[in-house]
Structure formats: C-alpha cells, structure tokens
Design a protein around this motif. Structure first.
Motif, PDB file in Angstrom:
ATOM      1  N   GLN A  28       0.806  -1.036  -0.134  1.00 22.91           N
ATOM      2  CA  GLN A  28      -0.084  -0.087   0.110  1.00 22.91           C
ATOM      3  C   GLN A  28       0.828   1.330   0.051  1.00 22.91           C
ATOM      4  O   GLN A  28       1.838   1.329   0.845  1.00 22.91           O
ATOM      5  CB  GLN A  28      -0.799  -0.164   1.162  1.00 22.91           C
ATOM      6  CG  GLN A  28      -2.209  -0.908   1.136  1.00 22.91           C
ATOM      7  CD  GLN A  28      -3.124  -0.439   1.994  1.00 22.91           C
ATOM      8  OE1 GLN A  28      -2.920  -0.185   3.358  1.00 22.91           O
ATOM      9  NE2 GLN A  28      -4.599  -0.706   1.655  1.00 22.91           N
ATOM     10  N   TYR A  29       0.516   2.251  -1.044  1.00 20.00           N
ATOM     11  CA  TYR A  29       1.416   3.282  -1.087  1.00 20.00           C
ATOM     12  C   TYR A  29       0.582   4.683  -0.655  1.00 20.00           C
ATOM     13  O   TYR A  29      -0.703   4.869  -0.830  1.00 20.00           O
ATOM     14  CB  TYR A  29       1.795   3.497  -2.363  1.00 20.00           C
ATOM     15  CG  TYR A  29       2.618   2.369  -3.106  1.00 20.00           C
ATOM     16  CD1 TYR A  29       3.770   2.641  -3.308  1.00 20.00           C
ATOM     17  CD2 TYR A  29       2.140   1.337  -3.364  1.00 20.00           C
ATOM     18  CE1 TYR A  29       4.863   1.745  -3.386  1.00 20.00           C
ATOM     19  CE2 TYR A  29       2.967   0.133  -3.884  1.00 20.00           C
ATOM     20  CZ  TYR A  29       4.461   0.608  -3.960  1.00 20.00           C
ATOM     21  OH  TYR A  29       5.152  -0.359  -4.536  1.00 20.00           O
ATOM     22  N   PRO A  30       1.007   5.768  -0.162  1.00 19.56           N
ATOM     23  CA  PRO A  30       0.508   6.956  -0.309  1.00 19.56           C
ATOM     24  C   PRO A  30       0.167   7.529  -1.348  1.00 19.56           C
ATOM     25  O   PRO A  30       1.197   7.161  -2.459  1.00 19.56           O
ATOM     26  CB  PRO A  30       1.383   7.738   0.589  1.00 19.56           C
ATOM     27  CG  PRO A  30       2.798   7.161   0.382  1.00 19.56           C
ATOM     28  CD  PRO A  30       2.633   5.585   0.139  1.00 19.56           C
ATOM     29  N   ARG A 105      -3.697   7.732   3.787  1.00 17.75           N
ATOM     30  CA  ARG A 105      -2.455   8.714   3.290  1.00 17.75           C
ATOM     31  C   ARG A 105      -2.880   9.169   1.961  1.00 17.75           C
ATOM     32  O   ARG A 105      -2.111   8.919   1.041  1.00 17.75           O
ATOM     33  CB  ARG A 105      -1.413   7.880   3.317  1.00 17.75           C
ATOM     34  CG  ARG A 105      -0.978   7.413   4.690  1.00 17.75           C
ATOM     35  CD  ARG A 105       0.506   6.760   4.934  1.00 17.75           C
ATOM     36  NE  ARG A 105       0.787   5.408   4.186  1.00 17.75           N
ATOM     37  CZ  ARG A 105       1.586   4.923   3.731  1.00 17.75           C
ATOM     38  NH1 ARG A 105       3.062   5.510   4.086  1.00 17.75           N
ATOM     39  NH2 ARG A 105       1.860   3.905   3.174  1.00 17.75           N
ATOM     40  N   ILE A 106      -3.584  10.253   1.803  1.00 21.32           N
ATOM     41  CA  ILE A 106      -4.059  10.750   0.349  1.00 21.32           C
ATOM     42  C   ILE A 106      -3.987  12.169   0.780  1.00 21.32           C
ATOM     43  O   ILE A 106      -4.440  12.967   1.560  1.00 21.32           O
ATOM     44  CB  ILE A 106      -5.512  10.473   0.136  1.00 21.32           C
ATOM     45  CG1 ILE A 106      -5.872   9.106  -0.250  1.00 21.32           C
ATOM     46  CG2 ILE A 106      -5.829  11.411  -1.483  1.00 21.32           C
ATOM     47  CD1 ILE A 106      -7.137   8.415  -0.603  1.00 21.32           C
ATOM     48  N   GLY A 107      -2.822  12.892  -0.359  1.00 27.72           N
ATOM     49  CA  GLY A 107      -2.875  14.160  -0.403  1.00 27.72           C
ATOM     50  C   GLY A 107      -3.128  14.725  -1.672  1.00 27.72           C
ATOM     51  O   GLY A 107      -3.437  14.331  -2.648  1.00 27.72           O
ATOM     52  N   ARG A 127     -10.755  13.329   4.322  1.00 29.64           N
ATOM     53  CA  ARG A 127      -9.976  12.155   3.756  1.00 29.64           C
ATOM     54  C   ARG A 127      -8.676  12.679   3.057  1.00 29.64           C
ATOM     55  O   ARG A 127      -7.474  11.645   3.057  1.00 29.64           O
ATOM     56  CB  ARG A 127     -10.653  11.575   2.817  1.00 29.64           C
ATOM     57  CG  ARG A 127     -12.005  10.666   3.350  1.00 29.64           C
ATOM     58  CD  ARG A 127     -12.550   9.982   2.162  1.00 29.64           C
ATOM     59  NE  ARG A 127     -13.130  11.066   1.176  1.00 29.64           N
ATOM     60  CZ  ARG A 127     -13.842  10.480  -0.061  1.00 29.64           C
ATOM     61  NH1 ARG A 127     -13.851   9.354  -0.226  1.00 29.64           N
ATOM     62  NH2 ARG A 127     -14.081  11.630  -0.910  1.00 29.64           N
ATOM     63  N   ILE A 128      -8.624  14.066   2.831  1.00 30.09           N
ATOM     64  CA  ILE A 128      -7.276  14.513   2.301  1.00 30.09           C
ATOM     65  C   ILE A 128      -6.393  14.715   3.558  1.00 30.09           C
ATOM     66  O   ILE A 128      -6.953  15.774   4.379  1.00 30.09           O
ATOM     67  CB  ILE A 128      -7.792  15.969   1.558  1.00 30.09           C
ATOM     68  CG1 ILE A 128      -8.438  15.459   0.459  1.00 30.09           C
ATOM     69  CG2 ILE A 128      -6.240  16.465   1.127  1.00 30.09           C
ATOM     70  CD1 ILE A 128      -9.065  16.442  -0.545  1.00 30.09           C
ATOM     71  N   LYS A 129      -5.379  14.255   3.745  1.00 34.60           N
ATOM     72  CA  LYS A 129      -4.347  14.448   4.689  1.00 34.60           C
ATOM     73  C   LYS A 129      -3.184  15.443   4.636  1.00 34.60           C
ATOM     74  O   LYS A 129      -2.762  15.823   5.786  1.00 34.60           O
ATOM     75  CB  LYS A 129      -3.836  12.991   5.054  1.00 34.60           C
ATOM     76  CG  LYS A 129      -4.870  11.979   5.516  1.00 34.60           C
ATOM     77  CD  LYS A 129      -5.939  12.399   6.717  1.00 34.60           C
ATOM     78  CE  LYS A 129      -6.804  11.246   6.703  1.00 34.60           C
ATOM     79  NZ  LYS A 129      -7.830  11.478   7.612  1.00 34.60           N
ATOM     80  N   ALA A 130      -3.190  15.964   3.565  1.00 33.44           N
ATOM     81  CA  ALA A 130      -2.037  17.000   3.246  1.00 33.44           C
ATOM     82  C   ALA A 130      -2.453  17.675   1.953  1.00 33.44           C
ATOM     83  O   ALA A 130      -2.807  17.211   1.127  1.00 33.44           O
ATOM     84  CB  ALA A 130      -0.753  16.373   3.542  1.00 33.44           C
ATOM     85  N   LEU A 297       6.579  13.350   4.770  1.00 33.22           N
ATOM     86  CA  LEU A 297       6.389  13.535   6.338  1.00 33.22           C
ATOM     87  C   LEU A 297       5.015  13.437   6.875  1.00 33.22           C
ATOM     88  O   LEU A 297       4.571  12.995   7.895  1.00 33.22           O
ATOM     89  CB  LEU A 297       7.083  14.879   6.627  1.00 33.22           C
ATOM     90  CG  LEU A 297       6.490  15.527   8.080  1.00 33.22           C
ATOM     91  CD1 LEU A 297       7.466  14.428   9.144  1.00 33.22           C
ATOM     92  CD2 LEU A 297       7.012  16.938   8.069  1.00 33.22           C
ATOM     93  N   HIS A 298       3.867  13.855   6.090  1.00 38.12           N
ATOM     94  CA  HIS A 298       2.653  13.870   6.328  1.00 38.12           C
ATOM     95  C   HIS A 298       1.491  13.078   5.941  1.00 38.12           C
ATOM     96  O   HIS A 298       0.548  12.952   6.142  1.00 38.12           O
ATOM     97  CB  HIS A 298       2.012  15.117   5.987  1.00 38.12           C
ATOM     98  CG  HIS A 298       2.919  16.464   6.790  1.00 38.12           C
ATOM     99  ND1 HIS A 298       2.696  16.596   8.213  1.00 38.12           N
ATOM    100  CD2 HIS A 298       3.681  17.298   6.278  1.00 38.12           C
ATOM    101  CE1 HIS A 298       3.385  17.642   8.529  1.00 38.12           C
ATOM    102  NE2 HIS A 298       3.997  18.243   7.441  1.00 38.12           N
ATOM    103  N   LEU A 299       2.066  12.069   4.974  1.00 40.20           N
ATOM    104  CA  LEU A 299       1.039  10.780   4.462  1.00 40.20           C
ATOM    105  C   LEU A 299       1.899   9.584   4.868  1.00 40.20           C
ATOM    106  O   LEU A 299       3.035   9.250   4.696  1.00 40.20           O
ATOM    107  CB  LEU A 299       1.163  10.977   3.001  1.00 40.20           C
ATOM    108  CG  LEU A 299       0.613  12.138   2.023  1.00 40.20           C
ATOM    109  CD1 LEU A 299       0.436  12.260   0.556  1.00 40.20           C
ATOM    110  CD2 LEU A 299      -0.953  12.437   2.935  1.00 40.20           C
TER     111      LEU A 299
END
Length: 299
Positions: A28-30, A105-107, A127-130, A297-299
């Motif tokens: 699983q990837y960001p 981990r979705i930006g 759901r948008i984390k960054a 850093l954020h995802l």
C-alpha cells in the motif's frame, strides 16, 4: 503510467495514474492527486508533477476536469468552480477503491486555479491528509479583483451585464459564446504572468489539442460568486505547503492561503520565479525538492 477512468456521479472522468518504478501491487502506497490549472489538461503541468512525484515513491493521479479534456460532461468547456471541487472529491473516492493505495494517506497538490480548488476540497474532505499548492490562484478573487489584485468589483458590472444578456440570448436559441483563459500571443497589455501563460498553452512548449483555451461564457457568473479560501481559516487544519514565486503577480493568493490555514503550514517562496515558472523548467525541480519531503512527512 496507465490511463484510468472513474465516476463523478454520472460523469466519467479520464485520468492518468502513475506508480513508482519499483511498484508492487501487494503493498500500500501513499497517494497524491495533482489538480490542473484552469483550462489545462492532465498531459500538461499536472501530469509533470504527478510523474515526478511517482518517481519519489508515491502513487499519483492527474485527471481532466469534468466538462473538459477527455472527461465527460455536457456542455463541454463548462468551467464552474464547485464542479472542479467535486472532481477532487471523486478522485479521492477513486483512490480509496484501489487496494494498493493507503486510504489514510491521500494528499492533494493543486497548481494555479487547481490550488484554489484543492484548498476548498481539503477544507471539506477530511480524507485529504495534506495539501500543497504551486502558484495557487483563487479564481473568484482573481475575477473580482484582477490578476494582480488591484481591480475593483465595480469593473465587473459591465461584464455581468454582458453575461446576463448572453444567457438570455442563449435561452432564446442563440449560439453559445466562449471566453479565453489566456490572452493571444503577443498581447503586451496583459500582465506578465498571463503573457507567459499564452506562451505555455499556445505554443509547442505545452500546447495540447484537448486544451483549447476556451470556456463557456455562461459559466463566468459562478467564478464571480466563488471564493476558494472563504472557509480555510475555520476548516483547513491539515498540514499545508504553499509554494510561489517572488515575482509572480499571483503571489497574493498564496500569501492569503498561508495566512488563513490553521494547521501546520509553510510558505515557500522561490526567489525571482514568476507564476508560470512553476509549470515547467528548473523551478519545478526546486518545488519538487520541497514537495517530496512534505508529503513523505505528512502521508
């Protein structure tokens, strides 16, 4: 890169999905959504950033806005801001269905008008984390105040009168009218950023047959009433990176977004860069040197 399609309600969206070179579908990837500027398409700067961020280990998605490019929606060339925001929601929906994407981990990265739409979407969709932006533009504020923020809303009154007349004419059977996104090449009366935008969109530098430099005039009223940043100071708590050039006439949008964002935030100014320098060229490398670590850093 692979071509993909996903739904935004009844509209089929067309996108390009990028994966890292060492992609393993069992992992699983960001993921990062790259949102194109007004009048742009996925094959231009949004795709450039998506491809380059995939090289840094992310799954990335660039897509054509609804009613534009290869995406569906009629009448084509309609460009209303809240449609663009809803497009981002649907892109997040799509990524959550992919087994190799970590839905937690979705930006989102937005370029130019895409930056304003991304800020609006991130303010509502948790759901948008960054959030990151490059040469961000709030199209509503730019319409009301002019590209460099010096105009008066009174300047819009003749435009609104013309828009009202055109809507009535079309209701009576007249042909649709279109407005350009960027001026014609060589228009020295336009702000520097827009002259350089014409060079980007209308020459071999980035010209694409699906980016035809036209939008339906009857959609302009929605631009006047829209504000990408009106709830940012209350709702945007996710980590935010705002990137802009010191010589950009649009810099005031990035400064406003950064000032209003409530979460961890950074305003990164690239000295000497103009608005369009963040679309292609060496300044994109500088931006990516900030974007990669920020999203890691954020995802």
């Amino acid at each position: 890169m692979q071509k993909v399609h996903f739904n935004n309600r009844q509209i089929q969206m067309a996108g390009h999905l990028y994966t890292p070179a060492d992609f393993d579908g069992r992992r699983q990837y960001p993921a990062i959504i790259s949102v194109h500027p007004g009048g742009g398409v996925k094959e231009q700067t949004a795709g450039t950033y998506a491809r380059r961020l995939a090289e840094q280990g992310f799954v990335t998605l660039a897509f054509d806005a609804s009613y534009q490019g290869e995406s569906g929606g009629q009448p084509h060339f309609l460009d209303e801001p809240m449609n663009r925001v809803a497009d981002i929601y649907s892109a997040v929906d799509y990524l959550t269905t992919l087994g190799f994407v970590d839905a937690g981990r979705i930006g989102v990265l937005g370029i130019c008008a895409g930056g304003g739409f991304a800020a609006k979407a991130a303010s509502v969709d948790r759901r948008i984390k960054a959030l990151a932006t490059a040469s961000a533009v709030n199209v509503g504020a730019a319409t009301r105040k002019g590209w460099e923020g010096q105009g008066s809303i009174n300047d819009l009154l003749p435009v609104l009168d013309a828009l009202a007349a055109q809507r009535s004419a079309e209701a009576g059977g007249a042909e649709a009218a279109y407005a350009p996104y960027v001026p014609q090449l060589g228009d020295s009366s336009a702000p520097r950023d827009l002259q350089e935008a014409a060079d980007y969109y209308l020459t071999a530098r980035a010209r694409h047959p699906n980016a035809q430099n036209k939008m339906l005039m009857n959609g302009l009223g929605a631009w006047v009433a829209f504000d990408a940043f009106d709830l940012v100071e209350q709702l945007l708590s996710q980590p935010t990176l705002v990137i802009a050039g010191s010589a950009a006439g649009s810099l005031w949008h990035s400064q406003e977004l950064h000032a209003k964002a409530q979460g961890p935030k950074q305003l990164f100014i690239i000295e000497g860069a103009a608005h369009m320098d963040l679309y292609d060229g060496p300044q994109v490398d500088i931006a990516l040197d900030k974007l990669g670590p920020f999203f890691r850093l954020h995802l």
